[in-house]
Design a protein around this motif. Structure first.
Motif, PDB file in Angstrom:
ATOM      1  N   ASP A   1       0.864  -1.176   0.000  1.00  0.00           N
ATOM      2  CA  ASP A   1       0.000   0.000   0.000  1.00  0.00           C
ATOM      3  C   ASP A   1       0.906   1.233   0.000  1.00  0.00           C
ATOM      4  N   ASP A   2       0.673   2.174  -0.913  1.00  0.00           N
ATOM      5  CA  ASP A   2       1.585   3.318  -1.057  1.00  0.00           C
ATOM      6  C   ASP A   2       1.263   4.488  -0.122  1.00  0.00           C
ATOM      7  N   GLN A   3       0.507   4.261   0.943  1.00  0.00           N
ATOM      8  CA  GLN A   3       0.052   5.376   1.774  1.00  0.00           C
ATOM      9  C   GLN A   3       1.202   6.184   2.371  1.00  0.00           C
ATOM     10  N   PHE A   4       2.366   5.565   2.598  1.00  0.00           N
ATOM     11  CA  PHE A   4       3.490   6.296   3.192  1.00  0.00           C
ATOM     12  C   PHE A   4       4.519   6.749   2.150  1.00  0.00           C
ATOM     13  N   SER A   5       4.248   6.487   0.887  1.00  0.00           N
ATOM     14  CA  SER A   5       5.196   6.896  -0.154  1.00  0.00           C
ATOM     15  C   SER A   5       4.466   7.442  -1.372  1.00  0.00           C
ATOM     16  N   ASN A   6       3.280   7.970  -1.171  1.00  0.00           N
ATOM     17  CA  ASN A   6       2.429   8.406  -2.272  1.00  0.00           C
ATOM     18  C   ASN A   6       3.123   9.470  -3.116  1.00  0.00           C
ATOM     19  N   GLY A   7       3.267   9.188  -4.409  1.00  0.00           N
ATOM     20  CA  GLY A   7       3.849  10.153  -5.326  1.00  0.00           C
ATOM     21  C   GLY A   7       5.358  10.187  -5.338  1.00  0.00           C
ATOM     22  N   GLY A   8       6.018   9.301  -4.602  1.00  0.00           N
ATOM     23  CA  GLY A   8       7.469   9.333  -4.522  1.00  0.00           C
ATOM     24  C   GLY A   8       8.129   8.305  -5.424  1.00  0.00           C
ATOM     25  N   LEU A   9       9.444   8.462  -5.582  1.00  0.00           N
ATOM     26  CA  LEU A   9      10.240   7.468  -6.287  1.00  0.00           C
ATOM     27  C   LEU A   9      10.592   6.373  -5.287  1.00  0.00           C
ATOM     28  N   ILE A  10      10.131   5.175  -5.545  1.00  0.00           N
ATOM     29  CA  ILE A  10      10.379   4.050  -4.644  1.00  0.00           C
ATOM     30  C   ILE A  10      11.555   3.259  -5.198  1.00  0.00           C
ATOM     31  N   THR A  11      12.601   3.113  -4.390  1.00  0.00           N
ATOM     32  CA  THR A  11      13.822   2.454  -4.852  1.00  0.00           C
ATOM     33  C   THR A  11      14.157   1.254  -3.978  1.00  0.00           C
ATOM     34  N   LYS A  12      14.804   0.274  -4.599  1.00  0.00           N
ATOM     35  CA  LYS A  12      15.318  -0.917  -3.908  1.00  0.00           C
ATOM     36  C   LYS A  12      14.245  -1.604  -3.058  1.00  0.00           C
ATOM     37  N   ARG A  13      13.041  -1.673  -3.586  1.00  0.00           N
ATOM     38  CA  ARG A  13      11.987  -2.420  -2.907  1.00  0.00           C
ATOM     39  C   ARG A  13      12.190  -3.902  -3.212  1.00  0.00           C
ATOM     40  N   LYS A  14      12.411  -4.711  -2.174  1.00  0.00           N
ATOM     41  CA  LYS A  14      12.610  -6.148  -2.378  1.00  0.00           C
ATOM     42  C   LYS A  14      11.266  -6.804  -2.628  1.00  0.00           C
ATOM     43  N   ILE A  15      11.142  -7.443  -3.785  1.00  0.00           N
ATOM     44  CA  ILE A  15       9.842  -8.003  -4.144  1.00  0.00           C
ATOM     45  C   ILE A  15       9.904  -9.493  -4.494  1.00  0.00           C
ATOM     46  N   ALA A  16      11.090 -10.095  -4.468  1.00  0.00           N
ATOM     47  CA  ALA A  16      11.167 -11.516  -4.815  1.00  0.00           C
ATOM     48  C   ALA A  16      12.430 -12.131  -4.241  1.00  0.00           C
ATOM     49  N   GLN A  17      12.357 -13.440  -3.998  1.00  0.00           N
ATOM     50  CA  GLN A  17      13.516 -14.242  -3.614  1.00  0.00           C
ATOM     51  C   GLN A  17      13.550 -15.445  -4.552  1.00  0.00           C
ATOM     52  N   ILE A  18      14.596 -15.514  -5.376  1.00  0.00           N
ATOM     53  CA  ILE A  18      14.713 -16.574  -6.379  1.00  0.00           C
ATOM     54  C   ILE A  18      15.653 -17.654  -5.853  1.00  0.00           C
ATOM     55  N   PRO A  19      15.163 -18.864  -5.615  1.00  0.00           N
ATOM     56  CA  PRO A  19      16.024 -19.911  -5.048  1.00  0.00           C
ATOM     57  C   PRO A  19      17.234 -20.206  -5.933  1.00  0.00           C
ATOM     58  N   TYR A  20      18.351 -20.510  -5.285  1.00  0.00           N
ATOM     59  CA  TYR A  20      19.583 -20.876  -5.988  1.00  0.00           C
ATOM     60  C   TYR A  20      19.559 -22.382  -6.237  1.00  0.00           C
ATOM     61  N   TYR A  21      18.754 -22.779  -7.226  1.00  0.00           N
ATOM     62  CA  TYR A  21      18.601 -24.193  -7.542  1.00  0.00           C
ATOM     63  C   TYR A  21      19.834 -24.769  -8.226  1.00  0.00           C
ATOM     64  N   ASP A  22      20.414 -23.972  -9.131  1.00  0.00           N
ATOM     65  CA  ASP A  22      21.348 -24.486 -10.124  1.00  0.00           C
ATOM     66  C   ASP A  22      22.464 -23.461 -10.303  1.00  0.00           C
ATOM     67  N   SER A  23      23.686 -23.926 -10.544  1.00  0.00           N
ATOM     68  CA  SER A  23      24.819 -23.006 -10.656  1.00  0.00           C
ATOM     69  C   SER A  23      24.872 -22.277 -11.992  1.00  0.00           C
ATOM     70  N   THR A  24      24.018 -22.652 -12.952  1.00  0.00           N
ATOM     71  CA  THR A  24      23.985 -21.941 -14.227  1.00  0.00           C
ATOM     72  C   THR A  24      23.055 -20.732 -14.129  1.00  0.00           C
ATOM     73  N   ALA A  25      23.102 -19.864 -15.143  1.00  0.00           N
ATOM     74  CA  ALA A  25      22.303 -18.642 -15.146  1.00  0.00           C
ATOM     75  C   ALA A  25      20.818 -18.959 -15.319  1.00  0.00           C
ATOM     76  N   CYS A  26      19.987 -17.973 -14.993  1.00  0.00           N
ATOM     77  CA  CYS A  26      18.540 -18.139 -15.129  1.00  0.00           C
ATOM     78  C   CYS A  26      17.917 -16.810 -15.539  1.00  0.00           C
ATOM     79  N   LEU A  27      16.669 -16.871 -15.962  1.00  0.00           N
ATOM     80  CA  LEU A  27      15.918 -15.687 -16.381  1.00  0.00           C
ATOM     81  C   LEU A  27      14.657 -15.596 -15.539  1.00  0.00           C
ATOM     82  N   VAL A  28      14.387 -14.403 -15.000  1.00  0.00           N
ATOM     83  CA  VAL A  28      13.185 -14.219 -14.192  1.00  0.00           C
ATOM     84  C   VAL A  28      12.380 -13.049 -14.743  1.00  0.00           C
TER      85      VAL A  28
END
Length: 433
Positions: A264-291
């Motif tokens: 909910d943007d009630q505390f940041s209404n109209g602002g530039l929101i930076t570095k918001r953590k929105i996902a955790q991608i498991p480290y399944y495999d040592s090769t690269a991946c696309l999300v």
């Protein structure tokens, strides 16, 4: 989206369901029988799917199970005028026409009728706009995954994904985030009590009481023989076994987020929101991946529903916690207002950005190398172990496999990559190899 149906059903299975204000009233004496609906209309050219399941408890054992609702008549009403029918693509999944996509500012209402004639409908949902994602970044974290989403053995390594965006001013905005992950897949089929056959096996045709005989028609499936007790039929092998078959072509596994993340943007209404953590991608495999990171708009009632659900799933940590309740959504039985339906039908605009994770910043082993019995040297074994918690078992050349095929391609064979919502042979846009 599909992750929400999984989350809703898992919530019903894992937690003891009782009542507070508005939630479902269920007991644990084997009487749980709840309809679970998941559907989001988006403004993107993508499959628009409604999923309908029933969460049930066995009346004798009390064990939970999920049963897809089939043969329902499902439709979406657009702007209270146009009726768009859905067709059942697989058990419990109903898809709108392939050329259909939602539009911002328009109204959508779900209506469906079960095969027994019971009618349900949602409240109308007007699709709100969503601001664009400006930037995506990621960073490895050995404790990325929340404790409740840790993999086997408590493994929590993964990449935290952050986004920047400009929140619109002078209006209340509500957000939900999802992710979709592509990992390179090397193993395309597992056959239990059978072998993979490229060509169809001829019925009742055997050779030397040792071989089943291959025909010319394409089959591309597991062949599991039936014991006809015929004199010439090869002997049956006792005991369980499975053979795994490598992919004949390029293939990608598709994985989805399984946790709710709303804002909910009630505390940041109209602002530039930076570095918001929105996902955790498991480290399944040592090769690269696309999300693919997806930012969805929500109405205030939809946000309230998902926020309550998110809070309950994140605060239930053990038997000493208060017993949670399953939130009731915006879908009603038109003939029985006392029936509670879990799930929320929404209409959401989507901003999606694909992000390449090369995994070069990682310290430590991927989950796919944590097998207590030791790692495998076979290609693609890390992802295979991550998804199956075992190492691949290829069909052997010698000693001979339990089922032997005469004719067809040389054995062991490879398997095709069958397109589905969890796998694709088509290189995804943004893949960098």
């Amino acid at each position: 989206m599909r992750f929400l149906a999984f989350a809703l059903i898992t919530f019903l299975f894992v937690n003891l369901l009782t009542s507070c204000v508005d939630p479902i009233e269920l007991t644990l004496n084997g009487t749980v029988n709840t309809l679970v609906v998941d559907g989001t209309i988006t403004n993107r050219a993508e499959p628009q799917i409604i999923r309908i399941n029933r969460s049930k408890a066995d009346p004798l054992t009390g064990r939970f199970g999920s049963v897809p609702i089939t043969k329902a008549t499902v439709e979406v009403l657009v702007d209270s005028v146009n009726v768009i029918p859905c067709h059942e693509t697989e058990a419990g999944s109903y898809q709108l026409p392939s050329d259909f996509k939602g539009q911002i500012g328009h109204s959508y209402q779900l209506r469906f009728t079960l095969s027994d004639g019971t009618h349900y409908q949602s409240t109308p949902q007007i699709m709100p706009a969503v601001p664009a994602i400006d930037r995506v970044s990621s960073q490895y974290n050995s404790a990325s995954l929340p404790v409740e989403l840790a993999l086997t053995g408590g493994y929590r390594g993964g990449h935290d994904v952050y986004i920047d965006w400009k929140d619109p001013a002078n209006e209340q905005n509500y957000y939900r985030w999802e992710w979709k992950l592509w990992e390179k897949q090397s193993w395309c089929r597992s056959c239990q009590q059978g072998v993979y056959a490229v060509n169809a096996i001829l019925d009742h045709v055997y050779k030397d009481k040792t071989f089943y005989v291959s025909g010319d028609a394409l089959y591309e499936n597991c062949f599991v023989p039936t014991n006809y007790f015929e004199a010439g039929q090869p002997p049956f092998t006792t005991g369980l076994y499975v053979y795994d078959y490598p992919c004949r072509m390029e293939c990608w596994e598709i994985l989805y987020s399984s946790a709710l993340n709303v804002f909910d943007d009630q505390f940041s209404n109209g602002g530039l929101i930076t570095k918001r953590k929105i996902a955790q991608i498991p480290y399944y495999d040592s090769t690269a991946c696309l999300v693919e990171i997806r930012q969805l708009s929500l109405t205030k009632p939809a946000y309230s529903y998902f926020k309550r659900f998110q809070d309950q799933t994140q605060t239930t940590n053990g038997l000493t916690d208060p017993i949670p309740s399953a939130p009731v959504g915006n879908i009603q039985n038109l003939g029985n207002s006392q029936e509670h339906v879990v799930g929320y039908f929404t209409a959401s605009a989507v901003s999606a950005v694909r992000h390449w994770i090369d995994r070069k910043d990682v310290i430590g082993l991927p989950f796919g190398q944590t097998d207590p019995t030791g790692p495998s040297k076979l290609p693609g074994s890390e992802l295979f172990y991550s998804l199956n918690l075992r190492q691949p078992t290829p069909e052997p050349i010698y000693p001979y496999p339990n089922i032997r095929i005469l004719g067809g391609p040389p054995r062991p064979v490879t398997a095709i990559c069958v397109p589905s919502d969890s796998r694709t042979p088509f290189k995804p846009d943004g893949w960098q190899e």
